[in-house]
Design an enzyme around this catalytic site. Structure first.
Site, PDB file in Angstrom:
ATOM      1  N   GLU A 126       0.888  -1.178   0.000  1.00 54.01           N
ATOM      2  CA  GLU A 126       0.000   0.000   0.000  1.00 54.01           C
ATOM      3  C   GLU A 126       0.914   1.212   0.000  1.00 54.01           C
ATOM      4  O   GLU A 126       1.378   1.655   1.054  1.00 54.01           O
ATOM      5  CB  GLU A 126      -0.870   0.004   1.264  1.00 54.01           C
ATOM      6  CG  GLU A 126      -1.811  -1.179   1.375  1.00 54.01           C
ATOM      7  CD  GLU A 126      -3.098  -0.998   0.585  1.00 54.01           C
ATOM      8  OE1 GLU A 126      -3.350   0.104   0.051  1.00 54.01           O
ATOM      9  OE2 GLU A 126      -3.869  -1.969   0.506  1.00 54.01           O
ATOM     10  N   CYS A 176      -2.272   9.321   2.237  1.00 54.64           N
ATOM     11  CA  CYS A 176      -1.922   8.691   0.957  1.00 54.64           C
ATOM     12  C   CYS A 176      -2.952   9.087  -0.090  1.00 54.64           C
ATOM     13  O   CYS A 176      -2.645   9.130  -1.277  1.00 54.64           O
ATOM     14  CB  CYS A 176      -1.836   7.183   1.106  1.00 54.64           C
ATOM     15  SG  CYS A 176      -3.285   6.482   1.884  1.00 54.64           S
TER      16      CYS A 176
HETATM   17  P1  NAD Z   1       8.050   5.376   4.747  1.00 47.22           P
HETATM   18  O1  NAD Z   1       8.140   4.609   3.493  1.00 47.22           O
HETATM   19  O2  NAD Z   1       9.145   6.308   5.086  1.00 47.22           O
HETATM   20  O3  NAD Z   1       7.931   4.360   5.991  1.00 47.22           O
HETATM   21  C1  NAD Z   1       6.881   3.430   6.075  1.00 47.22           C
HETATM   22  C2  NAD Z   1       7.306   2.253   6.926  1.00 47.22           C
HETATM   23  O4  NAD Z   1       8.265   1.460   6.206  1.00 47.22           O
HETATM   24  C3  NAD Z   1       7.997   2.634   8.231  1.00 47.22           C
HETATM   25  O5  NAD Z   1       7.581   1.753   9.243  1.00 47.22           O
HETATM   26  C4  NAD Z   1       9.462   2.441   7.904  1.00 47.22           C
HETATM   27  O6  NAD Z   1      10.274   2.203   9.026  1.00 47.22           O
HETATM   28  C5  NAD Z   1       9.423   1.239   7.000  1.00 47.22           C
HETATM   29  N1  NAD Z   1      10.535   1.076   6.057  1.00 47.22           N
HETATM   30  C6  NAD Z   1      11.220   2.049   5.410  1.00 47.22           C
HETATM   31  N2  NAD Z   1      12.114   1.491   4.559  1.00 47.22           N
HETATM   32  C7  NAD Z   1      11.979   0.147   4.668  1.00 47.22           C
HETATM   33  C8  NAD Z   1      12.613  -0.975   4.045  1.00 47.22           C
HETATM   34  N3  NAD Z   1      13.562  -0.813   3.122  1.00 47.22           N
HETATM   35  N4  NAD Z   1      12.216  -2.215   4.372  1.00 47.22           N
HETATM   36  C9  NAD Z   1      11.234  -2.403   5.286  1.00 47.22           C
HETATM   37  N5  NAD Z   1      10.608  -1.379   5.921  1.00 47.22           N
HETATM   38  C10 NAD Z   1      10.968  -0.124   5.609  1.00 47.22           C
HETATM   39  O7  NAD Z   1       6.650   6.154   4.722  1.00 47.22           O
HETATM   40  P2  NAD Z   1       6.076   7.265   5.727  1.00 47.22           P
HETATM   41  O8  NAD Z   1       6.789   8.542   5.524  1.00 47.22           O
HETATM   42  O9  NAD Z   1       5.955   6.704   7.101  1.00 47.22           O
HETATM   43  O10 NAD Z   1       4.570   7.390   5.187  1.00 47.22           O
HETATM   44  C11 NAD Z   1       4.198   8.195   4.119  1.00 47.22           C
HETATM   45  C12 NAD Z   1       4.075   7.385   2.853  1.00 47.22           C
HETATM   46  O11 NAD Z   1       3.198   6.293   3.057  1.00 47.22           O
HETATM   47  C13 NAD Z   1       3.473   8.180   1.715  1.00 47.22           C
HETATM   48  O12 NAD Z   1       4.140   7.842   0.532  1.00 47.22           O
HETATM   49  C14 NAD Z   1       2.027   7.703   1.682  1.00 47.22           C
HETATM   50  O13 NAD Z   1       1.384   7.875   0.447  1.00 47.22           O
HETATM   51  C15 NAD Z   1       2.199   6.275   2.026  1.00 47.22           C
HETATM   52  N6  NAD Z   1       0.980   5.698   2.566  1.00 47.22           N
HETATM   53  C16 NAD Z   1       0.271   4.844   1.778  1.00 47.22           C
HETATM   54  C17 NAD Z   1      -0.923   4.316   2.233  1.00 47.22           C
HETATM   55  C18 NAD Z   1      -1.730   3.387   1.374  1.00 47.22           C
HETATM   56  O14 NAD Z   1      -2.615   2.727   1.922  1.00 47.22           O
HETATM   57  N7  NAD Z   1      -1.499   3.279   0.082  1.00 47.22           N
HETATM   58  C19 NAD Z   1      -1.392   4.641   3.510  1.00 47.22           C
HETATM   59  C20 NAD Z   1      -0.638   5.514   4.286  1.00 47.22           C
HETATM   60  C21 NAD Z   1       0.544   6.034   3.796  1.00 47.22           C
END
Ligand code: NAD
Length: 518
Positions: A271, A305
């Site tokens: 997601e 998102c």
């Molecule tokens: P992010 O990608 O920085 O982090 C999300 C999660 O992934 C965190 O828990 C982080 O620690 C983890 N993470 C980061 N790199 C990783 C890796 N290489 N392997 C495993 N885990 C890893 O995102 P954010 O800044 O917390 O959130 C914002 C983003 O999330 C935006 O792009 C938003 O659109 C997206 N988002 C999408 C949805 C959806 O349902 N499509 C919902 C909410 C947020």
């Protein structure tokens, strides 16, 4: 716009600690900032930029132990009949309802959401739990006619295994509930790695679920929490005993997670980022449209998102609509998200603010004209907090910066003449999460929803791109990752399907009339 004064970090710290304790988090689970053990993570609040509490980050051995415990619990949990698994989730819903205020407090303190949105996020947790309880008696398989006499064919849905759940900062509790409530009734167990930016809300949710498990007689380890950053996430992604990785976050994160899980033939639900647009046609009700747009684009300070980031407006109504938006943007109260009148809270951190600045600078270089907002607020009273005015930017074309997701309140406005041109522009971005059309013409609405219309996982008519209900399947296409969570039949991704053929004829009959006798 007006500015709403901020509380102190000390007040917020006290409020957070009080909420944690009320949710049943043990006092020794967190420390005053700077006093936690080596390698601690410090929870902070975007409201002032101040530190809240230290929490223990998981090391490799902790993660492995959590996965092993969840795996053992799965061995028990998968044999509990699904309707009885629902009893755990029903108890969780009761506890969430009882602790609605505390959970909303933590969401506001850690993620900076305004009061109404924080309470709404907790409501979403309760809603999905209720959905999951009903689902626990509806994990239906099909029966299908066998081509062989005296045979019966059916499919059975079985629990899958341990779900590794990785979540983003901006929905710190709802996305956990979407996944956990459904996974638990499906007979799976969960290891949760929340965002490193929201560890306190995660501790509170975990304490409530542990209590629900104890109250309902479920194994303690049906759910385990591991705190830490992306490195902890990577370890979960690579754990062979995790059957399904459900990861919510940026496309950058998904680009790493997807191939790693696939390389070990694990399953994933991704997601990821969105770059959501609304098409506004010449027949649209402009008052309804403007109201919807302001919530979708400026709500949650542009950090959903599903936030509306692109507006594709018919040239005949573009000036009238942008004028309404300019006036509405000018009246948005910005500041303390706890204050009742505030509509726009802070950005999550300095990096987010830098990206907002860089995007606006690039948009100007591309010929964009900032029609409203964009400036920073409250920098003099809270140098480490980042409040920005939602920005409205008229663009001459859909340039690269418009095609990216900048996780801040920037709404780019483009104009069109023919609906086909609008739909082509709409779909010409890498992401495919949410979309809307505003129109009073049924043919235009149907065209947008048709196979050659919006290419997104969510397509709406006369409502904005954000604020989905839990009853539908949530997710998007292309770089949004293709996953679906929450309602409809999204539960199937959390189970494995077995096709069963039963021969009660007393004779061996081969399919397709194959003969194997000498
Ligand atoms: P992010 O990608 O920085 O982090 C999300 C999660 O992934 C965190 O828990 C982080 O620690 C983890 N993470 C980061 N790199 C990783 C890796 N290489 N392997 C495993 N885990 C890893 O995102 P954010 O800044 O917390 O959130 C914002 C983003 O999330 C935006 O792009 C938003 O659109 C997206 N988002 C999408 C949805 C959806 O349902 N499509 C919902 C909410 C947020």
């Amino acid at each position: 716009t007006s500015t709403v004064a901020l509380p102190t970090t000390a007040d917020l710290r006290e409020r957070a600690l009080d909420a944690l304790l009320r949710c049943g988090v043990r006092p020794e689970a967190t420390w005053a900032p700077g006093t936690g053990p080596a390698g601690s993570l410090t929870a902070r609040t975007p409201i002032t930029g101040g530190d809240l509490r230290d929490v223990a980050a998981a090391g490799t051995a902790d993660i492995d132990a959590a996965v092993a415990a969840a795996h053992d619990a799965f061995g028990i949990w998968r044999k509990v009949p699904a309707p009885l698994r629902g009893v755990l989730v029903r108890r969780l819903a009761e506890l969430l309802r009882d602790h609605r205020q505390e959970l909303a407090d933590l969401v506001t303190v850690e993620a900076g959401k305004i009061r109404s949105e924080a309470l709404g996020e907790v409501q979403e947790m309760i809603d999905v739990c209720e959905f999951a309880v009903g689902l626990s008696r509806q994990l239906y398989g099909r029966t299908m006619p066998s081509e062989r006499p005296g045979h019966r064919m059916m499919e059975t849905w079985h629990p899958l295994g341990v779900v590794g759940l990785i979540t983003a900062f901006n929905f710190p509790v709802a996305v956990w509930a979407w996944n956990t409530a459904i996974a638990l009734v499906c007979g799976d167990t969960v290891v949760w790695k929340p965002s490193e930016l929201t560890p306190l809300t995660a501790l509170a949710c975990t304490a409530l679920l542990e209590r629900a498990a104890a109250d309902s007689g479920a194994p303690h380890d049906v759910h385990r929490l591991v705190l830490g950053d992306g490195v902890v996430g990577q370890h979960i992604v690579d754990s062979p005993r995790i059957a399904l990785v459900s990861a919510t976050g940026s496309t950058r994160m998904g680009r790493s997670v997807g191939p790693r899980v696939a390389a070990r033939f694990g399953r994933s639900i991704l997601e990821l980022g969105g770059n959501n647009a609304a098409v506004v046609t010449g027949s649209a009700d402009l008052d309804l449209t403007a109201q919807s747009i302001v919530f979708a684009a400026a709500g949650t300070a542009g950090q959903r998102c599903t936030t509306l980031r692109r507006l594709i407006v018919h040239a005949d109504v573009a000036d009238a609509l942008t004028e309404k938006l300019r006036v509405a943007y000018g009246a948005l109260p910005i500041g303390d998200p706890f204050a009742g009148q505030t509509l726009v809270g802070p950005l999550i951190n300095a990096d987010s603010y830098q990206r907002q600045r860089a995007a606006l600078d690039q948009a100007r270089r591309d010929g964009g004209e900032v029609l409203a907002g964009g400036s920073r607020r409250l920098a003099d009273t809270a140098a480490d907090a980042y409040y920005v005015e939602p920005a409205l930017v008229r663009m001459p074309a859909q340039t690269d910066v418009v095609r990216e997701e900048t996780f801040a309140p920037i709404l780019y406005v483009l104009t069109y003449h023919e609906l086909d041109e609008a739909i082509a522009l709409h779909n010409a971005v890498p992401q495919g999460l949410s979309s809307s059309i505003f129109t009073r013409d049924q043919a235009e609405a149907e065209r947008f929803l048709a196979a050659d219309g919006s290419d997104c996982g969510i397509a709406n008519v006369n409502i904005g791109t954000s604020g989905a209900e839990i009853g539908g399947a949530f997710g998007g296409e292309k770089e949004t990752g293709g996953g679906r969570e929450s309602g409809s039949d999204a539960w199937r991704a959390y189970m494995r399907r077995a096709t069963n053929t039963v021969n009660y004829s007393g004779e061996l009959r081969l399919a397709q009339n194959v003969s194997f006798t000498g």
